[in-house]
Design a protein around this motif. Structure first.
Motif, short mmCIF file in Angstrom:
data_model
loop_
_atom_site.label_atom_id
_atom_site.label_comp_id
_atom_site.label_asym_id
_atom_site.label_seq_id
_atom_site.Cartn_x
_atom_site.Cartn_y
_atom_site.Cartn_z
N UNK A 1 49.46 64.23 69.25
CA UNK A 1 50.85 63.68 69.29
C UNK A 1 51.28 63.38 68.08
N UNK A 2 52.57 63.01 67.86
CA UNK A 2 53.08 62.59 66.68
C UNK A 2 53.10 60.96 66.64
N UNK A 3 52.59 60.27 65.68
CA UNK A 3 52.36 58.85 65.76
C UNK A 3 51.13 58.49 66.71
N UNK A 4 51.41 57.25 67.18
CA UNK A 4 50.14 56.83 67.78
C UNK A 4 48.93 55.99 67.05
N UNK A 5 49.16 55.78 65.77
CA UNK A 5 47.93 55.26 65.00
C UNK A 5 47.45 54.07 65.51
N UNK A 6 46.31 54.08 65.80
CA UNK A 6 45.53 52.77 66.05
C UNK A 6 45.53 51.55 65.15
N UNK A 7 45.85 50.33 65.54
CA UNK A 7 45.55 49.26 64.65
C UNK A 7 44.67 48.08 65.14
N UNK A 8 43.90 47.50 64.15
CA UNK A 8 43.15 46.40 64.39
C UNK A 8 43.49 45.34 63.54
N UNK A 9 43.23 44.04 63.78
CA UNK A 9 43.39 42.68 63.29
C UNK A 9 42.30 41.86 63.30
N UNK A 10 41.85 41.26 62.49
CA UNK A 10 40.56 40.60 62.63
C UNK A 10 40.85 39.07 62.91
N UNK A 11 40.60 38.97 64.49
CA UNK A 11 40.84 37.46 64.70
C UNK A 11 39.89 36.34 64.00
N UNK A 12 38.72 36.80 63.39
CA UNK A 12 38.05 35.61 62.61
C UNK A 12 38.82 35.28 61.48
N UNK A 13 39.03 36.40 60.51
CA UNK A 13 40.02 35.75 59.36
C UNK A 13 41.37 35.14 59.76
N UNK A 14 42.10 35.54 61.05
CA UNK A 14 43.04 34.89 61.21
C UNK A 14 43.01 33.53 61.70
N UNK A 15 41.77 33.22 62.60
CA UNK A 15 41.48 31.96 63.14
C UNK A 15 41.20 31.02 61.58
N UNK A 16 40.51 31.29 60.71
CA UNK A 16 40.21 30.59 59.46
C UNK A 16 41.39 30.44 58.75
N UNK A 17 42.15 31.48 58.44
CA UNK A 17 43.46 31.30 57.76
C UNK A 17 44.51 30.44 58.31
N UNK A 18 44.83 30.46 59.47
CA UNK A 18 45.50 29.74 60.47
C UNK A 18 45.24 28.17 60.36
#
Length: 369
Positions: free
Chosen positions: A214-231
């Motif tokens: 398929x065209x598109x559909x790239x997977x994405x990940x975000x680090x919840x640990x980094x977000x927790x600390x930054x927030x």
């Protein structure tokens, strides 16, 4: 390092010392760690006595130290050998030999990207390196895996027991008519954690790419640990609200409903990151007072904005034979939309728990000790 064990005559606490620093140990705390044959089963390491039977007024009668260990004779007559290094490890003064790799927060995509070839079962070094990457970053992408439907059972089984859910032991992710979940559409999926409504939430998710034309559909990940600390730094008041106000996560299928209650941000008793549950499709906050709800909604909006920041995400295209292993308690995953008419995008997924990879990593790490 040279350690010493003495008794504080005023408090009766045991003082464990090294290079000018000391740590007070409760007598019962140390006594419970005895490994003498008459108190601990030598095969399982399980106690042969009830620790609540220990006299709470327990005191040290004698201490005899010799370099790396001490022998303590207690007021109840028990004789205990104590290895200083083990005490240092328990109180955090020395690393334990089989401690898991420490998680490293990644506020931007980790470099180098944790992608490895699927390791042969006999290649123990490669397996350990892959698990090192997983524990460090919260994910690893394997390439060159077999791609027959159902192969995922054996692939994930390398690391632990597959946990069935109402979606099945394995679940197929592709666009379906009358989908029961937005994952089964070509829509974009914003950063989220899977199954926040389950008790317990599945720990680790695998996504196995069987076909992707398929065209598109790239997977994405975000680090919840980094977000927790930054927030916590950016907005400590909102961070506290999201750590303390309960939310109901609900999923309806047919005539049934799965539900669990938790905070969006979860922390240990010492305030450190324990996990994140994030789903903008399934969360319903409790009816707390209006002022608290106002702070909650503002905080949730601010957190979602942070999680949606494109600079924080790792983005990659899963190719045929790729296998993503990710920590569902730490990471948020998603995907970009894809063009349904452009080709087939077919993944299979499943879940396991943390104890499987932990046991495997420790078996592999023990080879060097």
């Amino acid at each position: 390092m040279t350690f010493s064990i003495t008794v504080d005559p005023q408090s009766n606490n045991i003082l464990f010392a090294n290079d000018g620093r000391s740590h007070a140990l409760h007598p019962v705390w140390l006594r419970e760690r005895t490994t003498e044959p008459d108190t601990v089963d030598q095969g399982s390491g399980q106690r042969l006595y009830d620790p609540c039977s220990i006299d709470l007024d327990l005191a040290v009668a004698e201490i005899h130290s010799s370099g790396e260990s001490s022998t303590i004779i207690w007021s109840d007559g028990h004789r205990q050998s104590v290895l200083h290094e083990l005490i240092a490890q328990e109180i955090g003064w020395a690393p334990a030999p089989l401690d898991l790799p420490a998680p490293t927060p990644w506020p931007t995509e980790p470099q180098p990207f944790p992608r490895v070839s699927w390791p042969d079962e006999s290649d123990l070094d490669a397996q350990q390196q892959a698990l090192n990457a997983f524990w460090t970053h919260g994910f690893v992408v394997f390439s060159d895996t077999p791609t027959t439907p159902g192969d995922l059972t054996a692939l994930a089984g390398r690391f632990g027991t597959v946990r069935p859910t109402n979606f099945g032991t394995l679940f197929d992710v592709y666009a379906k008519p009358n989908p029961v979940d937005l994952a089964y559409t070509p829509r974009e999926l914003t950063p989220h954690t899977d199954n926040p409504y389950r008790r317990p939430v599945p720990s680790i998710q695998f996504l196995h790419c069987l076909e992707n034309n398929a065209t598109g559909g790239e997977s994405t990940l975000v680090d919840g640990l980094a977000a927790f600390q930054d927030f916590a730094i950016r907005d400590p008041e909102a961070h506290e609200v999201l750590c303390s106000v309960p939310v109901s996560f609900r999923y309806h299928f047919g005539d049934e409903t799965l539900m669990d209650r938790s905070t969006i941000l979860e922390r240990h008793a010492n305030g450190t990151f324990a996990g994140i549950r994030n789903s903008d499709r399934l969360d319903f906050v409790d009816a707390v007072d209006v002022a608290m709800l106002d702070r909650f909604y503002r905080g949730r909006t601010a957190l979602r904005s942070l999680l949606g920041d494109e600079s924080r995400r790792a983005m990659f295209l899963l190719q045929k034979g790729d296998l993503l292993m990710m920590d569902n308690r730490r990471l948020l995953h998603g995907r970009l939309s894809y063009q349904l008419e452009s080709g087939l995008r077919h993944l299979q997924g499943c879940y396991i728990e943390h104890d499987g990879p932990e046991l495997l990593w420790r078996r592999l790490a023990a080879r060097a000790h």
